[in-house]
Design an enzyme around this catalytic site. Structure first.
Site, PDB file in Angstrom:
ATOM      1  N   ARG A 173       0.859  -1.182   0.000  1.00 24.29           N
ATOM      2  CA  ARG A 173       0.000   0.000   0.000  1.00 24.29           C
ATOM      3  C   ARG A 173       0.892   1.227   0.000  1.00 24.29           C
ATOM      4  NH1 ARG A 173      -0.348   2.303   5.094  1.00 24.29           N
ATOM      5  NH2 ARG A 173       0.778   1.164   6.692  1.00 24.29           N
ATOM      6  N   ARG A 177      -2.007  10.075   3.855  1.00 25.74           N
ATOM      7  CA  ARG A 177      -2.639  10.661   5.038  1.00 25.74           C
ATOM      8  C   ARG A 177      -3.285  11.973   4.640  1.00 25.74           C
ATOM      9  NH1 ARG A 177       2.195  10.064   9.327  1.00 25.74           N
ATOM     10  NH2 ARG A 177       2.510   7.829   9.115  1.00 25.74           N
ATOM     11  N   ARG A 250      20.899  -7.052  -0.184  1.00 29.17           N
ATOM     12  CA  ARG A 250      21.346  -5.755  -0.703  1.00 29.17           C
ATOM     13  C   ARG A 250      22.334  -5.186   0.302  1.00 29.17           C
ATOM     14  NH1 ARG A 250      21.715  -3.787  -5.353  1.00 29.17           N
ATOM     15  NH2 ARG A 250      20.941  -1.685  -4.967  1.00 29.17           N
ATOM     16  N   ARG A 281      19.803   8.828   0.127  1.00 29.68           N
ATOM     17  CA  ARG A 281      19.501   9.855   1.121  1.00 29.68           C
ATOM     18  C   ARG A 281      20.772  10.458   1.697  1.00 29.68           C
ATOM     19  NH1 ARG A 281      16.789   6.327   6.088  1.00 29.68           N
ATOM     20  NH2 ARG A 281      18.390   4.740   6.278  1.00 29.68           N
ATOM     21  N   GLU A 301      24.162   7.934   1.630  1.00 27.28           N
ATOM     22  CA  GLU A 301      23.910   6.496   1.678  1.00 27.28           C
ATOM     23  C   GLU A 301      23.666   5.971   0.264  1.00 27.28           C
ATOM     24  OE1 GLU A 301      20.380   3.917   3.618  1.00 27.28           O
ATOM     25  OE2 GLU A 301      21.465   5.191   5.041  1.00 27.28           O
ATOM     26  N   TYR A 349      13.731  -8.636   7.193  1.00 28.90           N
ATOM     27  CA  TYR A 349      13.967  -7.224   7.477  1.00 28.90           C
ATOM     28  C   TYR A 349      13.362  -6.917   8.838  1.00 28.90           C
ATOM     29  CZ  TYR A 349      14.011  -2.226   7.542  1.00 28.90           C
ATOM     30  OH  TYR A 349      14.241  -0.933   7.931  1.00 28.90           O
ATOM     31  N   ASP A 351      12.963  -3.950  11.840  1.00 29.04           N
ATOM     32  CA  ASP A 351      13.221  -2.687  12.515  1.00 29.04           C
ATOM     33  C   ASP A 351      13.783  -3.017  13.898  1.00 29.04           C
ATOM     34  OD1 ASP A 351      12.425  -0.816  10.577  1.00 29.04           O
ATOM     35  OD2 ASP A 351      10.310  -1.052  11.095  1.00 29.04           O
TER      36      ASP A 351
END
Length: 368
Positions: A173, A177, A250, A281, A301, A349, A351
């Site tokens: 998705r 917002r 990666r 970034r 980066e 992955y 967090d």
């Protein structure tokens, strides 16, 4: 008889939590890491009075109160709110997509109803009924303009493949917002530890034997027999000497420099959306802790193709790699002595809050 109850391979967040909790329960623990420092990829070091996130931006955020309370034992967190900026062809936009973004993109749009209608109209022009790749999926979700500016170039840089060759599920998705709110995360808790992340791992490992510059795989025979059990947070395929095949990752490359100016970009994170700009970034580290130092430190980066021997940062969780990981997991499940953990051991992955939660789950399962 083994010298230790547990050998923990990797002094990152997962390994440090397990070691800390095992030590608290009276277990004898040895932690080893092939790097010359603690804290794995959350390692921060002080440069010009600024805590530099050496391996890229790490912003702690979670809705899990247990996880939040756990990490707050080891550091005081500030009120940093992640509000990245996206740069595209001379224009800057707020991220995530919100009313600030929409009104900048389409100056005639002022209200949430107008924004929703505009996005629906853009989607209708290019929507695909059953998207077969990431490009078709992104077009179906947001239309051509949002895809071209915010998704296409950045995503191709990040994954090293055209969006037409990436699976649709990578973008389930797009987070639209319809408020003027630039807070990137929806989580209940968010912040940066005052004084950096390294201190957290140092406190976790206080009183535990740690050996840095120590590669488990180079000294495998010695370390396999040193403890009753091993907690392994390295690459699961490398542990098995890639005998079923090599999982794909990666990598990243960082260019960090000190600038003789107080404020370079006015924000901790600026994303560069264009494919022609090779980095994804620029991070200006002082803004994580609202720094006012006379100099600043920035990091560019760059995503990179991973080869054996490179540092792996992101698992390539497509169908092919997930199927191969499932085969390695079968081997791991049959191990009596080795527990695999962390993003490399579990090929996921994570967090930081996911890592904490997974480590605490492992502790409960193994030690309680």
């Amino acid at each position: 008889m083994a010298q230790y109850d547990y050998l923990v391979v990797g002094a990152g967040l997962f390994g440090a939590i397990f070691a800390h909790e095992a030590n608290k329960r009276g277990k004898k623990v040895l932690v080893i890491d092939k790097r010359d420092h603690l804290a794995g990829n959350i390692y921060t070091k002080e440069v010009e009075g600024i805590n530099v996130h050496v391996y890229g931006a790490h912003i702690f955020h979670t809705s899990n109160e247990e996880v939040w309370n756990y990490v707050n034992q080891f550091a005081k967190f500030n009120r940093y709110t992640n509000s990245p900026i996206a740069y595209y062809k001379g224009q800057v936009y707020n991220m995530p997509f919100n009313m600030n973004t929409f009104s900048k993109l389409w100056p005639e749009v002022r209200t949430p109803a107008e924004a929703k209608a505009k996005i629906e109209a853009e989607r209708a022009k290019v929507a695909v009924e059953n998207p077969k790749n990431l490009e078709e999926q992104a077009l179906s979700l947001g239309g051509k303009e949002i895809y071209e500016i915010f998704v296409k170039g950045y995503t191709q840089k990040q994954w090293g493949r055209p969006c037409t060759e990436l699976p649709a599920f990578i973008i389930k998705r797009l987070p639209f917002r319809f408020t003027y709110d630039n807070n990137y995360f929806n989580d209940d808790y968010q912040g940066i530890p005052i004084g950096g992340y390294t201190q957290i791992v140092e406190k976790m490992l206080d009183g535990i034997e740690v050996r840095l510059n120590t590669d488990f795989l180079e000294n495998r025979e010695e370390y396999e027999n040193i403890a009753d059990k091993i907690v392994y947070t390295g690459m699961i395929d490398q542990y098995y000497d890639y005998k079923l095949g090599t999982l794909e990752y990666r990598s990243l490359r960082f260019e960090t420099e000190v600038l003789d100016e107080e404020n370079f970009q006015g924000n901790a994170v600026v994303n560069y959306e264009e494919y022609e700009i090779p980095y994804t970034r620029i991070i200006e580290h002082k803004h994580f802790e609202f720094g006012t130092q006379p100099k600043t430190v920035i990091t560019r980066e760059y995503p990179a193709t991973w080869h054996k021997g490179d540092e792996p940062y992101y698992a390539m969780n497509d169908d092919k790699n997930n199927a191969l990981y499932a085969q390695y997991k079968k081997l791991a499940d049959d191990e009596g002595k080795v527990i695999f953990g962390g993003r490399l051991g579990l090929y996921k992955y994570f967090d930081m809050d996911d890592t904490v939660a997974a480590a605490l789950h492992c502790v409960k399962k193994e030690l309680d």
